[in-house]
Design a protein around this motif. Structure first.
Motif, PDB file in Angstrom:
ATOM      1  N   LYS A 147      34.263  45.489  50.749  1.00  0.00           N
ATOM      2  CA  LYS A 147      34.366  44.076  50.416  1.00  0.00           C
ATOM      3  C   LYS A 147      33.093  43.302  50.702  1.00  0.00           C
ATOM      4  CE  LYS A 147      37.025  39.918  51.569  1.00  0.00           C
ATOM      5  NZ  LYS A 147      38.193  39.383  52.312  1.00  0.00           N
ATOM      6  N   HIS A 207      39.571  36.934  38.565  1.00  0.00           N
ATOM      7  CA  HIS A 207      40.596  36.196  39.304  1.00  0.00           C
ATOM      8  C   HIS A 207      40.182  36.110  40.772  1.00  0.00           C
ATOM      9  CE1 HIS A 207      44.439  34.996  40.991  1.00  0.00           C
ATOM     10  NE2 HIS A 207      44.887  34.794  39.744  1.00  0.00           N
ATOM     11  N   ASN A 225      41.763  35.806  43.497  1.00  0.00           N
ATOM     12  CA  ASN A 225      42.562  36.582  44.453  1.00  0.00           C
ATOM     13  C   ASN A 225      42.271  38.076  44.398  1.00  0.00           C
ATOM     14  OD1 ASN A 225      43.815  34.223  45.303  1.00  0.00           O
ATOM     15  ND2 ASN A 225      45.579  34.487  43.956  1.00  0.00           N
ATOM     16  N   GLN A 226      41.563  38.500  43.362  1.00  0.00           N
ATOM     17  CA  GLN A 226      41.221  39.917  43.210  1.00  0.00           C
ATOM     18  C   GLN A 226      39.715  40.095  42.967  1.00  0.00           C
ATOM     19  OE1 GLN A 226      44.194  40.512  39.944  1.00  0.00           O
ATOM     20  NE2 GLN A 226      44.825  42.285  41.160  1.00  0.00           N
ATOM     21  N   GLU A 243      38.028  43.536  43.797  1.00  0.00           N
ATOM     22  CA  GLU A 243      38.411  44.618  42.896  1.00  0.00           C
ATOM     23  C   GLU A 243      37.684  44.493  41.560  1.00  0.00           C
ATOM     24  OE1 GLU A 243      40.487  42.858  44.682  1.00  0.00           O
ATOM     25  OE2 GLU A 243      41.616  44.293  45.907  1.00  0.00           O
ATOM     26  N   TYR A 244      37.628  43.273  41.018  1.00  0.00           N
ATOM     27  CA  TYR A 244      36.902  43.045  39.770  1.00  0.00           C
ATOM     28  C   TYR A 244      35.425  43.419  39.921  1.00  0.00           C
ATOM     29  CZ  TYR A 244      40.469  40.671  36.960  1.00  0.00           C
ATOM     30  OH  TYR A 244      41.580  40.388  36.193  1.00  0.00           O
ATOM     31  N   ASN A 253      44.961  46.397  36.550  1.00  0.00           N
ATOM     32  CA  ASN A 253      46.290  47.020  36.514  1.00  0.00           C
ATOM     33  C   ASN A 253      46.986  46.901  35.166  1.00  0.00           C
ATOM     34  OD1 ASN A 253      46.027  47.707  39.257  1.00  0.00           O
ATOM     35  ND2 ASN A 253      46.925  45.764  39.906  1.00  0.00           N
TER      36      ASN A 253
END
Length: 205
Positions: free
Chosen positions: A108, A128, A130-131, A134-135, A169
């Motif tokens: 991270k 996004h 909140n993610q 990951e993106y 996802n």
């Protein structure tokens, strides 16, 4: 672990266990040229260097060749190969087509620190909050795979590569682009999460 074995393409991911034992055995088999390279590397790079070669020889590949763009290929099989490593995992892609692969451990703090070096303004719009991490890992993997596929030596991750909007996802096939002054070309990138790693590959069929 074999992740793909079709479309004239094979993708294999290795996970290391007894690293020091494997490395000590692998060092014995290095050529004189490889030994010179090995002893010039940092401790971390030495492990990666030996790990990749052990994995290649495990699947029967003894020699790699490089073209003028430093892109590896196999001869006389006339196949392309792409390599990636991150901590305890090594990914190898072998194909009849140009191919690029990347595997990265989820980290991270590091990915957040470097995002300005590879995230375009138009890409930041669909990430996004909140993610975000990951993106960022997936987009980095896509651009690293494009770089390896192209065999570029000085390509900019900001100017020369672009990722189209996608949803984590939901979209496991993501459109992406190589953008140059002389041409532009669209590709499809595929990704999956393996434990704490993100794997991305692109095949130029």
């Amino acid at each position: 672990m074999i992740l793909l074995n079709k479309f004239h393409t094979k993708i294999i991911v290795f996970k290391w266990f007894n690293l020091e034992t494997l490395f000590s055995k692998e060092l014995i088999t290095l050529s004189e040229k490889e030994r010179k390279i090995f002893f010039s590397l940092s401790k971390k790079r030495k492990k990666e260097f030996l790990g990749v070669r052990y994995a290649l020889r495990y699947i029967g590949i003894m020699n790699l060749f490089y073209n003028e763009k430093r892109k590896p290929f196999l001869f006389p099989q006339k196949k392309y190969i792409s390599l990636s490593h991150s901590f305890e995992k090594i990914a190898i892609a072998i194909s009849s087509y140009h191919i690029g692969i990347d595997i990265e451990k989820f980290r991270k703090n590091k990915i957040i620190k470097v995002k300005e070096k590879f995230i375009r303004e138009d890409e930041s719009l669909f990430i996004h909050p909140n993610q975000e991490e990951e993106y960022l890992h997936i987009i980095w993997g896509i651009k690293e795979s494009l770089y390896k596929l192209e065999g570029g030596l000085s390509s900019s991750f900001l100017d020369h590569y672009k990722v189209s909007p996608f949803c984590i996802n939901k979209d496991f096939c993501i459109s992406c682009w190589i953008l140059k002054k002389s041409y532009s070309k669209r590709f499809s990138a595929f990704y999956r999460k393996i434990d704490e790693h993100y794997l991305v590959y692109i095949i130029d069929k």
